[in-house]
Write an enzyme that holds these catalytic residues in place. Structure first.
Site, PDB file in Angstrom:
ATOM      1  N   ARG A  40     -21.607 -33.760 -52.559  1.00 55.70           N
ATOM      2  CA  ARG A  40     -23.044 -33.515 -52.351  1.00 55.70           C
ATOM      3  C   ARG A  40     -23.580 -34.208 -51.100  1.00 55.70           C
ATOM      4  O   ARG A  40     -24.578 -33.785 -50.526  1.00 55.70           O
ATOM      5  CB  ARG A  40     -23.834 -33.972 -53.580  1.00 55.70           C
ATOM      6  CG  ARG A  40     -23.541 -33.155 -54.811  1.00 55.70           C
ATOM      7  CD  ARG A  40     -24.540 -33.405 -55.917  1.00 55.70           C
ATOM      8  NE  ARG A  40     -24.191 -32.649 -57.120  1.00 55.70           N
ATOM      9  CZ  ARG A  40     -24.481 -31.373 -57.314  1.00 55.70           C
ATOM     10  NH1 ARG A  40     -25.123 -30.690 -56.375  1.00 55.70           N
ATOM     11  NH2 ARG A  40     -24.135 -30.758 -58.426  1.00 55.70           N
ATOM     12  N   LYS A 197     -12.803 -42.811 -75.399  1.00 52.48           N
ATOM     13  CA  LYS A 197     -12.243 -44.101 -74.981  1.00 52.48           C
ATOM     14  C   LYS A 197     -13.253 -44.899 -74.166  1.00 52.48           C
ATOM     15  O   LYS A 197     -13.220 -46.136 -74.157  1.00 52.48           O
ATOM     16  CB  LYS A 197     -10.940 -43.894 -74.206  1.00 52.48           C
ATOM     17  CG  LYS A 197     -11.040 -42.962 -72.991  1.00 52.48           C
ATOM     18  CD  LYS A 197     -11.393 -43.668 -71.718  1.00 52.48           C
ATOM     19  CE  LYS A 197     -11.473 -42.721 -70.545  1.00 52.48           C
ATOM     20  NZ  LYS A 197     -11.829 -43.401 -69.288  1.00 52.48           N
ATOM     21  N   VAL A 285     -21.593 -44.149 -61.815  1.00 52.89           N
ATOM     22  CA  VAL A 285     -21.924 -43.607 -63.127  1.00 52.89           C
ATOM     23  C   VAL A 285     -21.048 -44.250 -64.190  1.00 52.89           C
ATOM     24  O   VAL A 285     -19.831 -44.357 -64.035  1.00 52.89           O
ATOM     25  CB  VAL A 285     -21.728 -42.074 -63.146  1.00 52.89           C
ATOM     26  CG1 VAL A 285     -21.925 -41.530 -64.560  1.00 52.89           C
ATOM     27  CG2 VAL A 285     -22.701 -41.409 -62.182  1.00 52.89           C
TER      28      VAL A 285
END
Length: 346
Positions: A40, A197, A285
């Site tokens: 992006r 996980k 993130v």
């Protein structure tokens, strides 16, 4: 001379120029696969093309000359034989919608994204089937820190698809002397392991941040594996998938390796750092922030008690402190380890 279409050369478009997308694109390019990397941030791609380095995510990796950088999404996927999506789970659905009108009819879809659709708990393969129906689809997952893959350190992952030919094709694109790629046909199980996980890694990180010891870490990993298996069986996953690279393998790596963003989040919380500051320090993130909600939603839907996963969700939402969460786990009633067999509800 007119350039030969990428599809005729088995070309690959990798969507997502973070650490993992860059590492996978590098593997394919090194294997001689015509590879386009899209991201992006157009300015970052221009810099990558000039320096052949991803200065933000993998500054030590020399990118191969055969790797192309394409800031135009339409050009990146045009005529691609395979598109590999490597964006965060919250951006996955929009990415599918963006590329849907751009793809050639025969283009195959794969993803190395781990997580669920935020707010619904739907698996990513469900979104692919809904928005890109009729296409061969596969998930790439397993214990694989991008930095180690980029450095050429030995790694093993797995590709799962209902289309065995496509699974093998994707494995062939990426398989290398230090990057072993297995195949399977349990997409749901592979996705569940890769997503869940992350939640369990927060729990072990919290315990380590609180300096509760190696015994506590081992107990959390083992009981976390039990939660993954019980939820997986309830959803229709194969137990052997979750006991393999996409489940147990990824769980052990993420719960013990400090390159894991989710483990580092737990470490920070266990050391008394606030949630917002901890996420800001990581600077990328952290999938567990949304995945914990979806795991608990799925557990409630199937009437499963998953105390570790629910405790992580409560900590991430500020409903309990890490200390209170750990005390609650240890204070649970005494019971047999497997009261209803390996996949019982307790």
């Amino acid at each position: 001379m007119t350039e030969q279409p990428i599809a005729e050369r088995g070309g690959l478009a990798v969507l997502g120029a973070g650490s993992w997308g860059t590492a996978l694109a590098t593997l394919a390019a090194r294997n001689g696969v015509p590879t386009h990397l899209w991201g992006r941030d157009a300015t970052a791609l221009v810099d990558m093309a000039a320096s052949h380095r991803n200065q933000r995510y993998l500054p030590d990796l020399q990118l191969p000359t055969g790797l192309s950088f394409e800031p135009d999404l339409a050009k990146a996927v045009r005529h691609a034989a395979t598109v590999l999506i490597v964006v965060p789970s919250h951006a996955f659905a929009d990415m599918l919608s963006d590329i849907a009108p751009l793809l050639d009819p025969g283009t195959q879809i794969a993803w190395a994204t781990k997580g669920f659709e935020p707010g619904t708990g739907r698996f990513l393969h469900e979104l692919v089937a809904e928005r890109l129906p009729g296409r061969a689809a596969a998930v790439l997952t397993g214990p694989s820190f991008a930095r180690e893959v980029a450095a050429g350190q030995p790694s093993a992952v797995t590709v799962h698809s209902e289309d065995a030919v496509f699974a093998q094709h994707l494995a062939d694109l990426l398989h290398a002397p230090n990057f072993r790629v297995y195949t399977g046909n349990d997409v749901l199980g592979a996705e569940l392991g890769g997503a869940m996980k992350n939640v369990l890694a927060v729990a072990t990180g919290v315990a380590d941040g609180m300096q509760l010891g190696l015994n506590a870490r081992a107990g959390l990993i083992t009981r976390g594996m039990n939660e993954m298996l019980r939820l997986g069986v309830a959803l229709g996953a194969k137990p052997e998938t979750l006991m393999g690279l996409s489940g147990l393998g990824d769980l052990v790596l993420t719960c013990t390796g400090d390159l894991s963003r989710n483990r580092r989040l737990g470490l920070a919380l266990g050391q008394g750092i606030g949630i917002h500051e901890a996420v800001a320090q990581i600077g990328q993130v952290v999938e567990s922030m949304v995945t914990a909600d979806e795991v608990v939603r799925l557990a409630d839907k199937h009437h499963l008690d998953l105390p570790i996963s629910k405790g992580v969700r409560a900590v991430l939402h500020g409903e309990v402190t890490p200390v209170e969460g750990m005390k609650a786990l240890m204070a649970r009633e005494q019971k047999p380890e497997y009261p209803q067999g390996l996949f019982g509800t307790h």
